[in-house]
Scaffold this active site. Structure first.
Site, PDB file in Angstrom:
ATOM      1  N   GLY A  51      25.839  32.036  40.752  1.00 47.18           N
ATOM      2  CA  GLY A  51      26.492  32.241  40.107  1.00 47.18           C
ATOM      3  C   GLY A  51      28.133  32.669  40.111  1.00 47.18           C
ATOM      4  O   GLY A  51      28.161  31.851  41.558  1.00 47.18           O
ATOM      5  N   CYS A  52      28.397  31.941  38.936  1.00 41.73           N
ATOM      6  CA  CYS A  52      30.169  32.600  39.196  1.00 41.73           C
ATOM      7  C   CYS A  52      30.518  33.398  40.019  1.00 41.73           C
ATOM      8  O   CYS A  52      31.806  33.405  41.291  1.00 41.73           O
ATOM      9  CB  CYS A  52      30.553  32.341  37.957  1.00 41.73           C
ATOM     10  SG  CYS A  52      30.466  33.996  36.572  1.00 41.73           S
TER      11      CYS A  52
END
Length: 337
Positions: free
Chosen positions: A142-143
């Protein structure tokens, strides 16, 4: 290599198309987008002029199986439904969360739907490029998890890992393309707001699992995300109490050694701060460190592009690894600041 992109109408999917269109080894042969099937790609992504007159296709497993490499950029929970229907030997990079978590209980707490299992976690600078290169299926991080994990990984032996506090601001593309009142221009412009407040963001267990690979003690993170009035970019600030004496020079040396072979992660010169505009459109991460002597806490700042190192750029980095290419192939572009 013939490459497919499923879920190409989203922001991460569009960034995948942009980056892949200039990749010297990957040729995009299949582009699908369920609800947008039949629409012109440029109707959704007008900047992708390379795809003029080309349309999104329906999601078709027979066409997927003809690809040599597949990127999946679907909402969380959707990848697992698709995987069971396609060739088990097909190389896949999944940008969703479906296969990121090792702990089933964490999935059930932070996500909905049935737990699908886990694939190798695709953060090469932490997990190891050589380990990822052995796999054919990779769970792209995920970012927020990328920015925070990169910031903490080098220094786990010198800080209290049960006292991690992270605050990170992200651009609106991190929330996806779905229409939401909270994301319209009139609501976002000239305003900052926290969301998923109180330690409930789904990237929390992902970060803890990633750092547990390196830490000698259990990892505990208090994480607060902030919605920023910009389209893309993440700026994360992470702090923890130092658990042994060390100078800022020593800390900088640890970071420089940890990332000395990285094509993408860099520790900035003293006095220079990470900025989201300096990584825009790239797979780069910029880091700065300091010691807050008043509280004896280490403070780390990290900037990435949430659609770059936080999504599509890192997905291509992982794809390069599992396909036997240099990991920075097709990713050597500079920021567009």
């Amino acid at each position: 290599m013939d490459v497919g992109v499923v879920g190409a109408s989203g922001y991460a999917g569009g960034e995948l198309l942009r980056l892949l269109s200039n990749h010297p080894k990957f040729a995009i042969s299949y582009i699908s987008a369920g609800s947008n099937a039949g629409e012109l790609i440029t109707a959704i992504h007008p900047h992708l002029t390379h795809f003029k007159d080309r349309k999104f296709e329906v999601t078709d497993t027979s066409k997927i199986d003809k690809c040599e490499l597949l990127f999946i950029a679907l909402p969380h929970g959707e990848s697992a439904k698709l995987i069971s229907q396609i060739d088990p030997n097909l190389k896949i990079i999944d940008l969703g969360a479906d296969f990121r978590l090792v702990n089933k209980g964490s999935w059930e707490k932070y996500y909905s739907g049935e737990y699908a299992g886990n694939w190798i976690y695709g953060l090469p600078e932490v997990v190891g490029s050589s380990q990822i290169a052995k796999e054919i299926r990779v769970a792209n991080p995920g970012c927020y998890a990328t920015a925070i994990s990169l910031a903490i990984a080098p220094i786990v032996d010198f800080i209290e890992m049960q006292d991690l506090v992270a605050v990170a601001a992200s651009g609106t593309t991190g929330a996806g393309r779905s229409a939401k009142i909270s994301l319209i221009g009139s609501e976002v412009m000239n305003s900052l707001s926290s969301y998923k407040f109180g330690g409930v963001h789904q990237h929390t267990p992902e970060i803890e699992e990633c750092l547990n690979r390196l830490a000698k003690s259990e990892v505990k993170l208090s994480f607060t995300p902030i919605l920023a009035p910009i389209p893309r970019g993440i700026l994360a600030t992470i702090t923890s109490k130092l658990d042994q004496p060390i100078s800022i020079t020593g800390i900088r040396e640890i970071f420089e050694i940890f990332y000395r072979d990285s094509a993408f992660v860099s520790l900035l010169p003293t006095g220079q701060m990470p900025m989201t505009s300096s990584v825009l459109g790239t797979n780069n991460a910029q880091i700065q460190v300091a010691i807050d002597e008043h509280t004896n806490r280490l403070v780390i700042s990290c900037a990435i592009d949430n659609l770059g190192k936080g999504a599509a750029g890192q997905a291509i980095q992982n794809a390069n690894l599992i396909c036997g290419f240099e990991q920075d192939l097709g990713l050597r572009n500079l920021a567009v600041r």
